[in-house]
Design a protein around this motif. Structure first.
Motif, PDB file in Angstrom:
ATOM      1  N   MET A   1       0.848  -1.171   0.000  1.00  0.00           N
ATOM      2  CA  MET A   1       0.000   0.000   0.000  1.00  0.00           C
ATOM      3  C   MET A   1       0.886   1.224   0.000  1.00  0.00           C
ATOM      4  SD  MET A   1      -2.924   1.155   2.731  1.00  0.00           S
ATOM      5  CE  MET A   1      -4.224   0.110   2.134  1.00  0.00           C
ATOM      6  N   GLY A   2       0.448   2.284  -0.637  1.00  0.00           N
ATOM      7  CA  GLY A   2       1.204   3.520  -0.730  1.00  0.00           C
ATOM      8  C   GLY A   2       0.959   4.425   0.451  1.00  0.00           C
ATOM      9  N   VAL A   3       0.655   5.686   0.158  1.00  0.00           N
ATOM     10  CA  VAL A   3       0.449   6.700   1.182  1.00  0.00           C
ATOM     11  C   VAL A   3      -1.019   6.701   1.601  1.00  0.00           C
ATOM     12  CG1 VAL A   3       0.558   9.167   1.676  1.00  0.00           C
ATOM     13  CG2 VAL A   3       2.315   8.099   0.256  1.00  0.00           C
ATOM     14  N   LEU A   4      -1.252   6.762   2.917  1.00  0.00           N
ATOM     15  CA  LEU A   4      -2.609   6.863   3.460  1.00  0.00           C
ATOM     16  C   LEU A   4      -2.730   8.219   4.138  1.00  0.00           C
ATOM     17  CD1 LEU A   4      -5.378   5.609   4.337  1.00  0.00           C
ATOM     18  CD2 LEU A   4      -4.202   4.957   6.438  1.00  0.00           C
ATOM     19  N   PRO A   5      -3.425   9.178   3.499  1.00  0.00           N
ATOM     20  CA  PRO A   5      -3.624  10.478   4.150  1.00  0.00           C
ATOM     21  C   PRO A   5      -4.920  10.513   4.946  1.00  0.00           C
ATOM     22  CG  PRO A   5      -4.297  10.613   1.860  1.00  0.00           C
ATOM     23  CD  PRO A   5      -3.817   9.191   2.098  1.00  0.00           C
ATOM     24  N   VAL A   6      -4.936  11.300   6.010  1.00  0.00           N
ATOM     25  CA  VAL A   6      -6.145  11.580   6.767  1.00  0.00           C
ATOM     26  C   VAL A   6      -6.361  13.079   6.637  1.00  0.00           C
ATOM     27  CG1 VAL A   6      -7.235  11.584   9.031  1.00  0.00           C
ATOM     28  CG2 VAL A   6      -5.732   9.689   8.371  1.00  0.00           C
ATOM     29  N   SER A   7      -7.517  13.447   6.073  1.00  0.00           N
ATOM     30  CA  SER A   7      -7.786  14.851   5.766  1.00  0.00           C
ATOM     31  C   SER A   7      -8.924  15.401   6.602  1.00  0.00           C
ATOM     32  CB  SER A   7      -8.145  15.010   4.285  1.00  0.00           C
ATOM     33  OG  SER A   7      -7.112  14.514   3.478  1.00  0.00           O
ATOM     34  N   ALA A   8      -8.854  16.707   6.860  1.00  0.00           N
ATOM     35  CA  ALA A   8      -9.944  17.421   7.513  1.00  0.00           C
ATOM     36  C   ALA A   8     -11.031  17.674   6.473  1.00  0.00           C
ATOM     37  CB  ALA A   8      -9.430  18.741   8.086  1.00  0.00           C
ATOM     38  N   ALA A   9     -12.186  18.152   6.920  1.00  0.00           N
ATOM     39  CA  ALA A   9     -13.309  18.415   6.012  1.00  0.00           C
ATOM     40  C   ALA A   9     -12.929  19.395   4.910  1.00  0.00           C
ATOM     41  CB  ALA A   9     -14.506  18.928   6.798  1.00  0.00           C
ATOM     42  N   ASP A  10     -11.999  20.315   5.193  1.00  0.00           N
ATOM     43  CA  ASP A  10     -11.599  21.292   4.178  1.00  0.00           C
ATOM     44  C   ASP A  10     -10.499  20.779   3.254  1.00  0.00           C
ATOM     45  OD1 ASP A  10      -9.273  21.356   5.695  1.00  0.00           O
ATOM     46  OD2 ASP A  10      -9.477  23.455   6.306  1.00  0.00           O
ATOM     47  N   GLY A  11     -10.096  19.515   3.426  1.00  0.00           N
ATOM     48  CA  GLY A  11      -9.086  18.918   2.557  1.00  0.00           C
ATOM     49  C   GLY A  11      -7.661  19.004   3.088  1.00  0.00           C
ATOM     50  N   THR A  12      -7.452  19.705   4.194  1.00  0.00           N
ATOM     51  CA  THR A  12      -6.132  19.807   4.786  1.00  0.00           C
ATOM     52  C   THR A  12      -5.686  18.436   5.301  1.00  0.00           C
ATOM     53  OG1 THR A  12      -6.642  22.038   5.523  1.00  0.00           O
ATOM     54  CG2 THR A  12      -4.754  20.957   6.574  1.00  0.00           C
ATOM     55  N   VAL A  13      -4.479  18.004   4.917  1.00  0.00           N
ATOM     56  CA  VAL A  13      -3.957  16.729   5.388  1.00  0.00           C
ATOM     57  C   VAL A  13      -3.518  16.898   6.833  1.00  0.00           C
ATOM     58  CG1 VAL A  13      -2.173  14.965   5.097  1.00  0.00           C
ATOM     59  CG2 VAL A  13      -3.270  15.971   3.089  1.00  0.00           C
ATOM     60  N   MET A  14      -4.139  16.106   7.725  1.00  0.00           N
ATOM     61  CA  MET A  14      -3.850  16.188   9.152  1.00  0.00           C
ATOM     62  C   MET A  14      -2.783  15.190   9.580  1.00  0.00           C
ATOM     63  SD  MET A  14      -7.841  16.512  10.284  1.00  0.00           S
ATOM     64  CE  MET A  14      -7.508  16.202  11.992  1.00  0.00           C
ATOM     65  N   ASP A  15      -2.710  14.072   8.878  1.00  0.00           N
ATOM     66  CA  ASP A  15      -1.754  13.023   9.196  1.00  0.00           C
ATOM     67  C   ASP A  15      -1.685  12.115   7.986  1.00  0.00           C
ATOM     68  OD1 ASP A  15       0.014  11.391  10.592  1.00  0.00           O
ATOM     69  OD2 ASP A  15      -1.464  10.624  12.010  1.00  0.00           O
ATOM     70  N   GLN A  16      -0.595  11.392   7.840  1.00  0.00           N
ATOM     71  CA  GLN A  16      -0.491  10.431   6.749  1.00  0.00           C
ATOM     72  C   GLN A  16       0.540   9.373   7.084  1.00  0.00           C
ATOM     73  OE1 GLN A  16       0.594  12.524   3.197  1.00  0.00           O
ATOM     74  NE2 GLN A  16       2.751  12.596   3.690  1.00  0.00           N
TER      75      GLN A  16
END
Length: 166
Positions: A1-16
């Motif tokens: 698996m590659g990159v797993l991003p976690v985004s806020a509702a506005d699309g800002t990446v919070m963690d990956q």
């Protein structure tokens, strides 16, 4: 698996995570998880739970019936299922217990993501949605050396409702 991003509702990446599974190497049940690790775990686990036992027909999955298990006066048929590395699962080999109606009642595994603590994962309730039986209440308990669950506490519960089959 590659990159797993976690985004806020506005699309800002919070963690990956890059290669999410590898980030759990060396973890114990006491190790704190990041937000992205929690998202990874919940995603693969929930998908897996909803796709069982259909996953047993996936390429590379090996299924073998083993000795039955008796619990609370009921005898359940048991399948040992070994998953290939291409499927993210709690552990490569798991046991699945089915009752007389062929419904999944329990799963045993040792999650690789938190130190391989042996667990007994029970299906406590199931409901039918659009003709498909879906486990709607699950309890995950630690498993003792003799295979019985530790009933002194329930560390994980999962309740599903309003399931839609598309």
């Amino acid at each position: 698996m590659g990159v797993l991003p976690v985004s806020a509702a506005d699309g800002t990446v919070m963690d990956q995570l890059v290669s999410p599974r590898a980030t759990f190497d060396g973890f114990t049940p006491e190790t704190q998880w990041s937000m992205a690790q929690i998202a990874y775990f919940r995603s693969y686990a929930t998908w897996h739970y909803l796709a069982e036992p259909y996953l047993f027909t996936s390429p590379g999955v090996e299924v073998e019936e083993v000795e039955p298990w008796t619990e609370h006066g009921q005898t359940w048929r048991v399948l040992r299922v070994t998953f290939p590395d291409t499927l993210d699962t709690h552990s490569r080999t798991q046991l699945y217990y089915f009752d007389e109606a062929h419904l999944l009642r329990r799963m045993d595994y040792e999650p690789e993501v938190n130190g391989q603590t042996p667990v007994a994962h029970y299906i406590r309730q199931a409901r039918t949605f659009d003709g498909i039986v879906v486990p709607t209440q699950r309890h995950v308990l630690t498993r003792l050396d003799d295979g019985t669950p530790d009933l002194s506490w329930i560390p994980i519960t999962l309740d599903l409702g309003n399931v839609k089959v598309l």
